[in-house]
Design an enzyme around this catalytic site. Structure first.
Site, PDB file in Angstrom:
ATOM      1  CD  GLN A 272      -3.053   0.957   2.160  1.00 33.00           C
ATOM      2  OE1 GLN A 272      -3.306  -0.195   2.934  1.00 33.00           O
ATOM      3  NE2 GLN A 272      -3.892   1.986   2.278  1.00 33.00           N
ATOM      4  CG  ASP A 273       1.836   4.742   2.172  1.00 36.13           C
ATOM      5  OD1 ASP A 273       1.562   5.125   1.204  1.00 36.13           O
ATOM      6  OD2 ASP A 273       1.500   5.274   3.372  1.00 36.13           O
ATOM      7  N   PRO A 274       4.986   3.065   0.804  1.00 38.12           N
ATOM      8  CG  PRO A 274       6.333   4.374  -0.343  1.00 38.12           C
ATOM      9  CD  PRO A 274       4.676   4.145   0.078  1.00 38.12           C
TER      10      PRO A 274
ATOM     11  N   GLY B  59       0.769   6.970   4.841  1.00 36.54           N
ATOM     12  CA  GLY B  59      -0.388   7.361   4.044  1.00 36.54           C
ATOM     13  C   GLY B  59      -0.523   8.736   3.825  1.00 36.54           C
TER      14      GLY B  59
END
Length: 222
Positions: A65-67, A136
């Site tokens: 989803q996110d780094p 996020g």
């Protein structure tokens, strides 16, 4: 984003996205963010997932989803961290599932998953950048549109790929993938919060290789 490059096959497939207004706005946003704040991964690694896994060589897609948003962790590949960095909990659980599923320890370099990438595993985060310590923080600015286009391109232009969708966010992407053309494997996220709800025991790694062999494709050494 002058430091960024993207592999030629992906560039050809995604050129329409680069030419769209949302991508121009996204580029302006990301450039300004790098100017003002610590952003991860380093700018040269924004498109690393694509650059290290050419479009025509992809066999398996793992979606994040996110780094990672803490110093030194993000290297442009979902779930992967540079060699020498402590292995995050989710990746530790992935390695544990590989060990119990295949009977072998994970074939990785410390916490770096480059050995998988070199075999055709695309490690793609839905959002390709993040502000330091703010999970996020770059969601909703256009990255998701761009990475959805990449997933759709693979789903429509390639065949017999395996999509590993872990967690509710990744599982929503199954709507873009035709199960008659590809194998879609879904499970809870490997995070310690959810791994015991079905990630452990999912056997995604052996099931992936069985599917690849069935279609005459070399399996992944996990």
């Amino acid at each position: 984003m002058k430091e960024v490059r993207i592999e030629a096959g992906w560039k050809k497939v995604l050129q329409e996205e680069f030419d769209k207004f949302y991508f121009e706005k996204l580029t302006d946003f990301v450039r300004e963010e790098y100017r003002q704040s610590p952003i991860y991964p380093p700018a040269r690694f924004i498109f690393r997932a694509f650059d290290t896994c050419p479009f025509d060589r992809v066999k398996v897609v793992i979606l994040g989803q996110d780094p990672y948003h803490e110093p030194g962790q993000a290297e442009g590949l979902a779930f992967s961290v540079p060699t020498g960095i402590p292995i995050p909990p989710s990746l530790r659980n992935i390695c544990e599932e590989i060990r119990t599923d295949t009977g072998q320890p994970a074939h990785i370099d410390g916490g770096s998953l480059l050995p998988w990438v070199e075999q055709g595993v695309l490690l793609l985060n839905a959002t390709l950048t993040v502000r330091a310590s703010q999970a996020g923080s770059h969601q909703g600015h256009g990255w998701e549109t761009f990475t959805d286009a990449a997933i759709e391109a693979l789903a429509k232009r390639r065949e017999h790929l395996v999509f590993l969708l872990w967690g509710s966010y990744a599982r929503r992407k199954s709507a873009m993938i035709d199960p008659r053309c590809h194998l879609i494997l879904e499970a809870p996220h490997p995070s310690p919060l959810s791994a015991h709800r079905g990630f452990f025991g999912c056997k995604h790694f052996s099931r992936t290789n069985a599917y690849l062999r069935q279609h005459g494709i070399a399996p992944i050494v996990w």
